[in-house]
Design a protein around this motif. Structure first.
Motif, PDB file in Angstrom:
ATOM      1  N   THR A   2      -4.828  14.964 -47.016  1.00  0.00           N
ATOM      2  CA  THR A   2      -3.670  14.085 -47.141  1.00  0.00           C
ATOM      3  C   THR A   2      -2.959  13.920 -45.802  1.00  0.00           C
ATOM      4  O   THR A   2      -2.556  12.811 -45.453  1.00  0.00           O
ATOM      5  CB  THR A   2      -2.691  14.656 -48.180  1.00  0.00           C
ATOM      6  N   ALA A   5      -5.083  11.617 -43.577  1.00  0.00           N
ATOM      7  CA  ALA A   5      -4.978  10.223 -44.027  1.00  0.00           C
ATOM      8  C   ALA A   5      -3.607   9.646 -43.695  1.00  0.00           C
ATOM      9  O   ALA A   5      -3.489   8.483 -43.307  1.00  0.00           O
ATOM     10  CB  ALA A   5      -5.250  10.133 -45.518  1.00  0.00           C
ATOM     11  N   LEU A   6      -2.567  10.451 -43.816  1.00  0.00           N
ATOM     12  CA  LEU A   6      -1.217  10.000 -43.484  1.00  0.00           C
ATOM     13  C   LEU A   6      -1.083   9.712 -41.996  1.00  0.00           C
ATOM     14  O   LEU A   6      -0.471   8.713 -41.604  1.00  0.00           O
ATOM     15  CB  LEU A   6      -0.191  11.048 -43.919  1.00  0.00           C
ATOM     16  N   VAL A   8      -3.480   8.814 -39.944  1.00  0.00           N
ATOM     17  CA  VAL A   8      -4.228   7.582 -39.653  1.00  0.00           C
ATOM     18  C   VAL A   8      -3.418   6.374 -40.083  1.00  0.00           C
ATOM     19  O   VAL A   8      -3.316   5.377 -39.365  1.00  0.00           O
ATOM     20  CB  VAL A   8      -5.607   7.618 -40.344  1.00  0.00           C
ATOM     21  N   ARG A   9      -2.794   6.436 -41.252  1.00  0.00           N
ATOM     22  CA  ARG A   9      -1.987   5.302 -41.742  1.00  0.00           C
ATOM     23  C   ARG A   9      -0.741   5.085 -40.884  1.00  0.00           C
ATOM     24  O   ARG A   9      -0.333   3.935 -40.667  1.00  0.00           O
ATOM     25  CB  ARG A   9      -1.566   5.527 -43.194  1.00  0.00           C
ATOM     26  N   ALA A  10      -0.141   6.147 -40.372  1.00  0.00           N
ATOM     27  CA  ALA A  10       1.040   5.994 -39.519  1.00  0.00           C
ATOM     28  C   ALA A  10       0.676   5.292 -38.210  1.00  0.00           C
ATOM     29  O   ALA A  10       1.389   4.384 -37.757  1.00  0.00           O
ATOM     30  CB  ALA A  10       1.660   7.360 -39.236  1.00  0.00           C
ATOM     31  N   ALA A  12      -1.850   3.322 -37.876  1.00  0.00           N
ATOM     32  CA  ALA A  12      -2.223   1.963 -38.265  1.00  0.00           C
ATOM     33  C   ALA A  12      -0.982   1.076 -38.397  1.00  0.00           C
ATOM     34  O   ALA A  12      -1.022  -0.102 -38.039  1.00  0.00           O
ATOM     35  CB  ALA A  12      -3.008   1.988 -39.575  1.00  0.00           C
ATOM     36  N   CYS A  13       0.108   1.631 -38.883  1.00  0.00           N
ATOM     37  CA  CYS A  13       1.362   0.862 -38.961  1.00  0.00           C
ATOM     38  C   CYS A  13       1.858   0.481 -37.571  1.00  0.00           C
ATOM     39  O   CYS A  13       2.358  -0.627 -37.360  1.00  0.00           O
ATOM     40  CB  CYS A  13       2.422   1.663 -39.704  1.00  0.00           C
ATOM     41  N   PHE A  52      -6.469  -1.616 -35.680  1.00  0.00           N
ATOM     42  CA  PHE A  52      -6.009  -1.435 -37.053  1.00  0.00           C
ATOM     43  C   PHE A  52      -7.186  -1.379 -38.029  1.00  0.00           C
ATOM     44  O   PHE A  52      -7.253  -0.498 -38.885  1.00  0.00           O
ATOM     45  CB  PHE A  52      -5.058  -2.575 -37.441  1.00  0.00           C
ATOM     46  N   VAL A  56      -8.089   1.804 -40.417  1.00  0.00           N
ATOM     47  CA  VAL A  56      -8.008   1.704 -41.869  1.00  0.00           C
ATOM     48  C   VAL A  56      -9.379   1.472 -42.508  1.00  0.00           C
ATOM     49  O   VAL A  56      -9.670   2.028 -43.566  1.00  0.00           O
ATOM     50  CB  VAL A  56      -7.020   0.579 -42.271  1.00  0.00           C
ATOM     51  N   THR A  60     -10.702   5.883 -41.933  1.00  0.00           N
ATOM     52  CA  THR A  60     -10.255   6.423 -43.223  1.00  0.00           C
ATOM     53  C   THR A  60     -11.419   6.722 -44.165  1.00  0.00           C
ATOM     54  O   THR A  60     -11.466   7.818 -44.733  1.00  0.00           O
ATOM     55  CB  THR A  60      -9.252   5.458 -43.881  1.00  0.00           C
TER      56      THR A  60
END
Length: 120
Positions: A2, A5-6, A8-10, A12-13, A52, A56, A60
């Motif tokens: 988790t 993944a968090l 990577v998403r941060a 990506a934002c 990005f 993602v 991911t």
């Protein structure tokens, strides 16, 4: 898993923020030449968007595959192809290629959104 993944998403934002800064003209004066603005921000836009999609759409699934034992997920080849197209747009200054890549981006999103908007 988790936390990875968090993270990577941060990131990506942040990449999406860079893409939006590159795409939107800054309110500097009375008028903005959009052709010149696109040419000056083209590398940043396509580079940020490729980054990005890399995060993602490629990293991911790889993280999920590494963290989930026994899973056999295929690599997302369509995302890798789109990253290659974005990298080509960074180095090639042809407008038809830029338009083609933007259509490849917009059409699948529109086809996903259209049935939802019609259904209400």
């Amino acid at each position: 898993m988790t936390l990875a993944a968090l993270a990577v998403r941060a990131v990506a934002c942040l990449a999406i923020y860079v893409v939006s800064v590159a795409a939107l003209p800054a309110p500097e004066g009375e008028s903005t030449d959009l052709r010149e603005r696109f040419e000056s921000g083209r590398r940043l836009f396509f580079g940020g968007f490729a980054f990005f999609v890399l995060l993602v759409g490629v990293v991911t699934p790889i993280v999920h595959r590494l963290m989930t034992p026994g899973s056999d997920w295929p690599l997302p080849w369509e995302n890798i192809l789109f990253i290659a197209l974005c990298v080509a747009c960074i180095f090639v200054g042809r407008r038809w290629l830029h338009g083609l890549v933007l259509l490849v981006l917009i059409i699948p999103l529109a086809l996903e959104w259209l049935p939802l908007s019609i259904a209400g």
